[in-house]
Design a protein around this motif. Structure first.
Motif, mmCIF file in Angstrom:
data_model
loop_
_atom_site.group_PDB
_atom_site.id
_atom_site.type_symbol
_atom_site.label_atom_id
_atom_site.label_comp_id
_atom_site.label_asym_id
_atom_site.label_seq_id
_atom_site.Cartn_x
_atom_site.Cartn_y
_atom_site.Cartn_z
ATOM 1 N N UNK A 308 0.499 -1.712 -0.020
ATOM 2 C CA UNK A 308 0.295 0.098 0.463
ATOM 3 C C UNK A 308 0.672 1.498 0.565
ATOM 4 N N UNK A 309 0.044 1.884 -0.714
ATOM 5 C CA UNK A 309 0.986 4.011 -0.471
ATOM 6 C C UNK A 309 0.399 4.644 -0.461
ATOM 7 N N UNK A 339 4.301 1.935 2.175
ATOM 8 C CA UNK A 339 5.897 2.898 1.984
ATOM 9 C C UNK A 339 4.894 4.520 2.100
ATOM 10 N N UNK A 340 5.636 5.080 2.716
ATOM 11 C CA UNK A 340 5.660 6.710 3.363
ATOM 12 C C UNK A 340 7.006 7.450 2.931
ATOM 13 N N UNK A 341 6.308 8.491 1.935
ATOM 14 C CA UNK A 341 7.257 9.481 2.289
ATOM 15 C C UNK A 341 7.822 10.320 3.052
ATOM 16 N N UNK A 342 8.961 10.963 3.334
ATOM 17 C CA UNK A 342 9.268 11.523 4.880
ATOM 18 C C UNK A 342 10.182 12.808 3.963
ATOM 19 N N UNK A 343 10.194 13.851 5.359
ATOM 20 C CA UNK A 343 10.965 15.206 5.168
ATOM 21 C C UNK A 343 12.087 14.798 4.978
ATOM 22 N N UNK A 384 10.404 5.821 2.917
ATOM 23 C CA UNK A 384 10.264 4.085 4.082
ATOM 24 C C UNK A 384 9.510 3.134 4.431
ATOM 25 N N UNK A 385 10.005 1.792 4.160
ATOM 26 C CA UNK A 385 8.971 1.504 3.939
ATOM 27 C C UNK A 385 8.776 0.518 5.289
ATOM 28 N N UNK A 386 7.390 0.189 5.433
ATOM 29 C CA UNK A 386 6.773 -0.984 7.165
ATOM 30 C C UNK A 386 5.882 -2.052 5.995
ATOM 31 N N UNK A 387 6.936 -3.025 6.406
ATOM 32 C CA UNK A 387 5.964 -4.088 6.606
ATOM 33 C C UNK A 387 5.473 -5.101 8.054
#
Length: 562
Positions: A308-309, A339-343, A384-387
């Motif tokens: 997911x995104x 997956x998260x976009x981070x600053x 950053x990917x959270x699995x």
């Protein structure tokens, strides 16, 4: 030709399975199969192929393309000529990636006269023109055809062909790699769903758009498809329309799912009772929509893989718990990635990480072999990917505790690590590739409630830091895990082993009183390190009596309190 008794040949054919070697002659383009076998007196010999049984030769031919069989054995001798023209020999023909002359020859001289013996056929847009294979030739005479692969086919070729495939009595598998107008995808699905015995279906195209006009439910007959691969972008409501046409569907794989174009909550759904496996490669639909899909249509699912995104509500562990425990009662394998976009500012991820709370009784009592991974994408450093990876979901008699956390990717954020340690109170072992500090004000982090709870409640006794870039990383780990008994660090030129030892034994000794063994992995060229460490311990005042031993590239320091 060797003179061998028939009974000997029968004996030897049982000995040669698994000893087949396929060689291509560079001189004459024939295919030779050389079989080395043992006789009764244990001497090695080579026999001619025609002495082997037909059953074994058929088994050999199963590994070969039908065109290669004809090229190698046609007109070789009467035995093989009879064999390869026998109705008992079924052929697999691949016309893709062939020269024009070869494609034309195989089409006219092998495919056309042997239509009744072909079980698998593959061709592409180019091979159609090179071979002269007309659509009218693919008809009801292909009575044994079970698998068909159409590569790079245009709509003007594909749609008439699909109409003719209805007459094939054994076409169970169809794979289409489509490269033409997206507007025809609806017609391609409808024509494919009309095939009477189709069970495996794959439609793949290179479209990057989800706004493709697809099926509307209720305007077509139901398909017999059980295994479906949607190899293109589509919106969630389009995907629902597709699977609604396949009431016998067992396994669904989808390349990319985007947000619905309509309000799917208002739709009427039929649960697909046979749908037990779902694999979504890229999901951009909102969690609310996907929850509706899972609970209304796929409530019988047993295996769920989900990437997911964008929508951070996917990280809500409590919501997943409710969905699984109330609606997905048959789920026994759950693999989820977000997956998260981070600053650049690491604090921006705090709200996302706080959602990763898999510490309820549901996750500890009902999930067998449960794992969480947090990765920094190696190609995109701002991802950053959270699995979440769990195997065999099910009610268990005894509580399963997560005791080892192995973070395999580089540069995990310190805040993320703290949240994980706080959420997994039964951890005993922590393995980290490297930490990412990123202008972190450690004094501020250490004062936070999260850090205080994580450091006082965890039971971690073993730490392995694979790559150290500064003493600050080591300080954070030792403060976070005050009960540590074993520490392993891979030292380097940036932070040499003598610096690590001095820091641990002189500066941090009071706060890690349980530490009894340190393992330092060192560069092999650092041959004098043991003497350096002994000198440091003699000069510096330490709280320990230290025994030092070296084994290859590892140095062990055993600590005994004074």
């Amino acid at each position: 030709m060797s003179n061998i008794e028939y009974s000997q040949v029968g004996f030897m054919t049982n000995q040669i399975r698994g000893k087949l070697y396929k060689l291509s002659s560079l001189n004459n383009a024939f295919l030779f199969i050389i079989i080395q076998i043992a006789t009764y007196d244990d001497k090695k010999m080579i026999t001619s192929l025609e002495n082997l049984s037909n059953d074994l030769l058929y088994e050999i031919f199963d590994y070969l393309d039908g065109g290669e069989i004809y090229k190698a054995f046609s007109n070789l001798n009467r035995c093989f000529q009879t064999l390869i023209t026998s109705p008992s020999l079924l052929l697999n023909i691949d016309l893709r990636l062939q020269s024009e002359n070869l494609s034309h020859y195989r089409s006219t001289c092998i495919v056309t006269p042997n239509r009744h013996r072909i079980t698998s056929l593959s061709f592409s847009h180019g091979s159609l023109y090179q071979s002269g294979l007309a659509f009218c030739n693919i008809d009801a005479l292909f009575i044994r055809l079970e698998s068909l692969i159409l590569d790079n086919i245009k709509s003007q070729q594909l749609l008439p062909l699909l109409a003719r495939l209805i007459s094939l009595p054994r076409l169970f598998s169809l794979s289409i790699y489509y490269s033409d107008h997206r507007s025809e995808i609806t017609n391609i699905y409808q024509a494919s769903f009309n095939l009477p015995v189709l069970t495996h279906y794959k439609l793949q195209c290179s479209s990057l758009e989800s706004s493709i006009p697809l099926l509307t439910t209720g305007k077509h007959k139901f398909s017999s498809i059980r295994y479906l691969v949607v190899g293109h972008c589509c919106s969630l409501d389009d995907l629902i329309a597709i699977v609604s046409c396949t009431p016998q569907l067992s396994r669904l794989t989808c390349h990319e799912v985007n947000r619905s174009r309509t309000d799917i909550a208002k739709h009427v759904y039929n649960t697909i009772m046979s749908l037990t496996k779902i694999f979504i490669t890229r999901c951009y639909a909102e969690f609310n929509e996907m929850e509706t899909f899972l609970t209304k249509i796929a409530s019988q699912v047993k295996v769920l893989h989900w990437n997911c995104f964008r929508d951070v509500t996917y990280l809500d562990a409590t919501r997943w718990e409710r969905i699984i425990s109330k609606n997905l009662l048959h789920l026994n394998l759950f693999k989820f990635q977000f997956s998260i976009n981070i600053d650049e500012n690491p604090n921006s991820t705090g709200s996302h990480e706080n959602r990763i709370d898999f510490n309820s009784l549901f996750w500890t009592k009902r999930i067998r072999d449960f794992r969480i991974y947090l990765d920094i994408d190696s190609l995109q450093k701002n991802i950053i990917v959270v699995s979440v990876n769990s195997f065999r979901v099910g009610i268990m008699l005894n509580e399963i505790q997560i005791t080892c956390l192995n973070i395999m990717r580089r540069n995990i954020l310190v805040e993320t690590l703290v949240n994980l340690v706080k959420s997994l109170p039964n951890l005993r072992v922590l393995i980290i590739l490297s930490l990412l500090l990123k202008d972190l004000k450690y004094s501020n982090l250490k004062k936070t409630t999260n850090f205080h709870l994580a450091s006082t409640q965890n039971q971690i006794t073993k730490i392995n830091l694979k790559d150290i870039n500064s003493l600050n990383e080591l300080e954070i780990l030792l403060d976070l895990c005050p009960h540590i008994e074993y520490l392993e660090v891979n030292s380097n030129n940036t932070v040499p082993p003598e610096t690590i030892v001095r820091f641990i034994l002189i500066e941090k000794a009071k706060s890690i009183s349980n530490l009894s063994l340190i393992c330092l992995q060192i560069p092999l060229e650092n041959v004098d390190i043991v003497n350096k460490l002994k000198n440091i311990l003699e000069i510096e005042q330490s709280f320990y009596n230290v025994t030092i031993k070296q084994n290859s590239d590892k140095i062990y320091l055993r600590l005994n309190s004074l």
